[in-house]
Design an enzyme around this catalytic site. Structure first.
Site, mmCIF file in Angstrom:
data_model
loop_
_atom_site.group_PDB
_atom_site.id
_atom_site.type_symbol
_atom_site.label_atom_id
_atom_site.label_comp_id
_atom_site.label_asym_id
_atom_site.label_seq_id
_atom_site.Cartn_x
_atom_site.Cartn_y
_atom_site.Cartn_z
ATOM 1 N N GLY A 81 26.996 38.076 45.445
ATOM 2 C CA GLY A 81 26.094 38.046 44.259
ATOM 3 C C GLY A 81 26.000 39.569 43.892
ATOM 4 N N ARG A 145 33.130 35.436 46.357
ATOM 5 C CA ARG A 145 32.722 34.914 47.816
ATOM 6 C C ARG A 145 33.524 34.714 48.781
ATOM 7 N NH1 ARG A 145 27.144 35.410 47.937
ATOM 8 N NH2 ARG A 145 25.886 34.963 46.144
ATOM 9 N N ASP A 175 25.166 41.125 54.395
ATOM 10 C CA ASP A 175 25.612 40.974 55.947
ATOM 11 C C ASP A 175 26.749 40.203 56.045
ATOM 12 O OD1 ASP A 175 24.172 38.756 54.927
ATOM 13 O OD2 ASP A 175 23.341 38.285 56.688
ATOM 14 N N ASP A 176 27.017 39.081 55.416
ATOM 15 C CA ASP A 176 28.308 38.456 55.641
ATOM 16 C C ASP A 176 29.703 39.517 55.402
ATOM 17 O OD1 ASP A 176 27.254 36.177 56.798
ATOM 18 O OD2 ASP A 176 27.243 35.146 55.003
ATOM 19 N N LYS A 202 24.574 45.946 50.132
ATOM 20 C CA LYS A 202 24.261 45.600 48.896
ATOM 21 C C LYS A 202 23.483 44.018 49.045
ATOM 22 C CE LYS A 202 25.892 42.237 47.594
ATOM 23 N NZ LYS A 202 26.386 40.844 47.152
ATOM 24 N N THR A 203 22.590 43.750 48.297
ATOM 25 C CA THR A 203 21.977 42.362 48.023
ATOM 26 C C THR A 203 20.527 42.619 47.602
ATOM 27 O OG1 THR A 203 21.382 40.289 49.070
ATOM 28 C CG2 THR A 203 21.361 41.939 50.666
ATOM 29 N N ILE A 204 20.169 41.774 46.737
ATOM 30 C CA ILE A 204 19.034 41.806 46.056
ATOM 31 C C ILE A 204 17.929 41.273 46.979
ATOM 32 C CG2 ILE A 204 19.668 41.658 43.681
ATOM 33 C CD1 ILE A 204 18.827 38.612 44.060
ATOM 34 N N ASP A 205 18.427 40.397 48.169
ATOM 35 C CA ASP A 205 17.575 39.747 49.092
ATOM 36 C C ASP A 205 16.751 40.671 49.922
ATOM 37 O OD1 ASP A 205 18.782 37.511 47.737
ATOM 38 O OD2 ASP A 205 20.007 36.792 49.536
ATOM 39 N N GLU A 311 12.659 31.183 47.863
ATOM 40 C CA GLU A 311 13.811 30.002 47.681
ATOM 41 C C GLU A 311 13.883 29.240 48.806
ATOM 42 O OE1 GLU A 311 18.045 30.957 45.478
ATOM 43 O OE2 GLU A 311 17.805 32.058 47.175
ATOM 44 N N TYR A 425 18.700 34.900 38.856
ATOM 45 C CA TYR A 425 19.751 35.480 37.981
ATOM 46 C C TYR A 425 19.284 36.451 37.196
ATOM 47 C CZ TYR A 425 22.127 31.747 40.253
ATOM 48 O OH TYR A 425 22.549 30.586 41.162
ATOM 49 N N ARG A 428 19.702 39.774 38.867
ATOM 50 C CA ARG A 428 20.627 40.352 39.664
ATOM 51 C C ARG A 428 21.642 41.507 38.893
ATOM 52 N NH1 ARG A 428 23.366 35.807 42.781
ATOM 53 N NH2 ARG A 428 24.652 35.477 40.908
HETATM 54 P P1 FBP Z 1 24.108 37.964 48.198
HETATM 55 O O1 FBP Z 1 23.789 37.503 49.548
HETATM 56 O O2 FBP Z 1 25.850 37.840 47.830
HETATM 57 O O3 FBP Z 1 23.766 39.379 47.881
HETATM 58 O O4 FBP Z 1 23.618 36.747 47.173
HETATM 59 C C1 FBP Z 1 22.168 36.979 46.780
HETATM 60 C C2 FBP Z 1 21.706 35.658 45.982
HETATM 61 O O5 FBP Z 1 21.401 36.019 44.785
HETATM 62 C C3 FBP Z 1 20.952 35.122 46.872
HETATM 63 O O6 FBP Z 1 19.414 35.281 46.679
HETATM 64 C C4 FBP Z 1 21.033 33.503 46.291
HETATM 65 O O7 FBP Z 1 20.580 32.209 47.171
HETATM 66 C C5 FBP Z 1 22.356 33.446 46.088
HETATM 67 O O8 FBP Z 1 22.992 34.734 45.941
HETATM 68 C C6 FBP Z 1 22.967 32.540 44.965
HETATM 69 O O9 FBP Z 1 24.092 32.396 44.972
HETATM 70 P P2 FBP Z 1 25.305 32.204 43.836
HETATM 71 O O10 FBP Z 1 25.475 33.420 42.878
HETATM 72 O O11 FBP Z 1 26.584 31.553 44.290
HETATM 73 O O12 FBP Z 1 24.709 31.167 42.877
#
Ligand code: FBP
Length: 557
Positions: A81, A145, A175-176, A202-205, A311, A425, A428
């Site tokens: 993401g 992904r 992480d993945d 990287k990750t907003i999470d 979430e 979204y 992000r």
């Molecule tokens: P990443 O772990 O790839 O950084 O993604 C974060 C995220 O925004 C999560 O918070 C959310 O659950 C997921 O991506 C949503 O995925 P998608 O963009 O496939 O709808």
């Protein structure tokens, strides 16, 4: 192109670097520390990563390094993401590479890791980078992904790297994706290919962090975007005095985003999935947290409020997790019989007949919309897609039912009306905050320095982030040192450990000490929009989570 005034102003922003990266690049050398080992599963990780296990952590320090000026070809991949600041990682790699040797080349692999496998690439030049500096999004090269996992995919990735004569691949991901980077580094090394693989966190999470990685990029900006929206909603709630707002926030499993937004806005309720799981709360007990605040506030005539919902909540309520597991099993074993039925009433009866008694009772207690989502929303592997379940609506429906009962018993005389929201979204691809712009540029520059020093299997690391940027410490952490073995799809797999909210950590403890007063109060905090220009106390303040965690780490020495 028609750039907005802010876009144009941001193109001109010069991100701040750690002092070590401000001078001549050939005076920067990677100093090795002692071997970094994972906390758990050492033997199994050593045998999975014989060539990249036990590497030393490195720090970029002053020292002659003429070799860093060699001409290089680097390929960069954006994975997963989007997160604000990704373009600055690319700008940092690009500027580092070109400052060392203008003949060097940066390629972008298009659409995520699949671009490396399929050799879909583009040349990144100065005029292109200049149109993306300090702005959000991943659209310069795109993201994806795709997971590189089959032997054929690894071979194809190597073929591409050889065909493009790459010296290094930089993987920007969570992480993945960085687990994948570790596997790729090991694979290239096993094949004797001198191609470095370096990751960027990287990750907003906010769930890719540990002692060496203080935060993942994007968390700062995304939480600031959501907090602005939540603050505005809270003000609307206090102005109109007629709605409870139930706001689901992205973050996948971890509740870091919800927790950070709570610090910034002081909602009446913020549910924390990790606490719900640790305390083995039932769904009813989760709803009690909301109902308590609604009832207390109604007694004061305040029939409005704000509730934050992470979430991933539903996966952390043990009884719901169990129910979902049972439904999965039934549907995978009886898929054809189930699909032959056409109405929801028949589907429901089919499932109820086969569930254990407690799960059947729980299923019956859920609102019909959620029952339907639990049966319909399935991915190609037969799993319920929990992120698509409208948890915020579930919480509303259950709150309504409980308030009705309390009303009949004379224990609640308020008026309950509500609105639901989902913020994810929206955050992000925001313009990165100064923190993320500086941090990402530094991470990219550092990734270049690691790759140019011939280091493979490392995650770019920039630490001491609550200090001014010039005091930041740049270096690299071996990817394998952050891994453990986890059960995935029926077998043990090496993965980078996901960081969930720690209940004995400073941020949660701070939250727990304040939430009782927030539950009653309408004294919301109004963070407003991200400020890009102005005094540093407005523009450069990191998240409360980072400030609290660093302060606690300093105390521990
Ligand atoms: P990443 O772990 O790839 O950084 O993604 C974060 C995220 O925004 C999560 O918070 C959310 O659950 C997921 O991506 C949503 O995925 P998608 O963009 O496939 O709808």
């Amino acid at each position: 192109m028609d750039f907005s005034p802010l876009q144009s102003a941001r193109f001109a922003y010069a991100p701040k670097l750690p002092a070590i990266l401000r001078g001549s690049i050939d005076k920067v050398t990677a100093v090795k520390g002692s071997a970094a080992e994972p906390e758990e599963d050492r033997d199994r990780l050593r045998s999975t990563f014989p060539r990249t296990y036990g590497l030393p952590a490195v720090t970029l320090s002053a020292g002659d390094n003429p070799g860093i000026r060699k001409a290089m070809k680097i390929g960069v991949i954006l994975s997963g993401g989007p997160a604000p600041g990704g373009h600055n990682v690319i700008a940092g790699i690009f500027d580092g590479l070109k400052s060392a040797n203008p003949a060097s080349t940066l390629y972008g692999f298009r659409g995520g890791p699949g671009g490396l496998v399929d050799d879909k690439f583009m040349d990144i030049d100065a005029s292109l980078v200049d149109r993306y500096r300090n702005t959000g999004g991943f659209d310069l090269i795109g993201s994806g992904r795709t997971k590189i996992e089959t032997p054929e995919q690894f071979e194809a990735a190597l073929e591409t790297a050889k065909r493009r004569k790459l010296d290094a691949v930089v993987v920007v991901g969570g992480d993945d994706s960085n687990t994948n980077a570790a596997l790729l580094a090991e694979f290239f090394a096993a094949k004797g290919a001198p191609i470095a693989v370096v990751g960027v966190p990287k990750t907003i999470d906010g769930d890719l962090k540990n002692e060496a990685i203080e935060t993942s990029f994007g968390f700062d900006t995304a939480t600031k975007v959501y907090s602005e929206l939540i603050g505005n909603i809270a003000r609307d709630a206090a102005s109109s005095r007629k709605y409870w707002h139930f706001i689901k926030l992205m973050g996948r499993s971890a509740s870091h985003i919800a927790l950070e937004c709570a610090f910034q806005t002081r909602p009446n309720v913020c549910l924390i999935s990790e606490e719900i799981e640790a305390q083995k709360m039932s769904l009813g007990q989760v709803i009690d947290q909301v109902v308590r605040s609604v009832v207390i506030r109604a007694e004061k005539g305040e029939n409005f409020g704000v509730v934050l919902i992470p979430e991933g909540l539903i996966e952390f309520v043990p009884e719901v997790k169990f129910l979902i597991g049972e439904i999965n099993d039934i549907l995978s074993a009886k898929e054809h019989e189930f699909k032959a039925l056409s109405s929801f009433v028949d589907h429901k009866a089919f499932i109820l007949e086969r569930l254990t008694e407690p799960s059947a009772a729980l299923f019956e207690s859920l609102p019909q919309g959620i029952q339907e989502q639990l049966l319909w929303d399935r991915d190609p592997h037969g799993n319920v897609q929990v992120s698509r379940i409208e948890t915020e609506k579930l919480v509303v429906e259950m709150t309504k039912l409980r308030l009705k009962d309390l009303g009949l018993a004379g224990a609640y005389r308020g008026k309950f009306d509500y609105q639901t929201h989902f913020f994810g979204y929206e955050g992000r691809c925001g313009f990165p905050s100064n923190f993320d712009a500086d941090y990402c540029y530094s991470l990219g520059y550092t990734a270049f320095a690691l790759a140019a020093s011939g280091l493979t299997g490392y995650l770019s690391s920039v630490r001491n982030l609550t200090a001014p940027a010039e005091a930041w410490i740049a270096g690299g952490v071996p990817l394998v040192s952050m891994m453990n073995m986890e059960r995935r799809h029926g077998s043990d797999k090496p993965v980078i450990k996901k960081a969930l909210v720690e209940l004995d950590g400073a941020p949660f403890k701070e939250f727990a000490s304040m939430r009782a007063s927030w539950a009653e109060s309408s004294d919301y905090r109004l963070p407003g929009g991200i400020q890009y220009f102005g005094p540093p106390e407005l523009t450069d303040k990191p998240t409360a989570t980072l400030l609290l965690e660093r302060a606690a780490a300093r105390k521990q020495g």
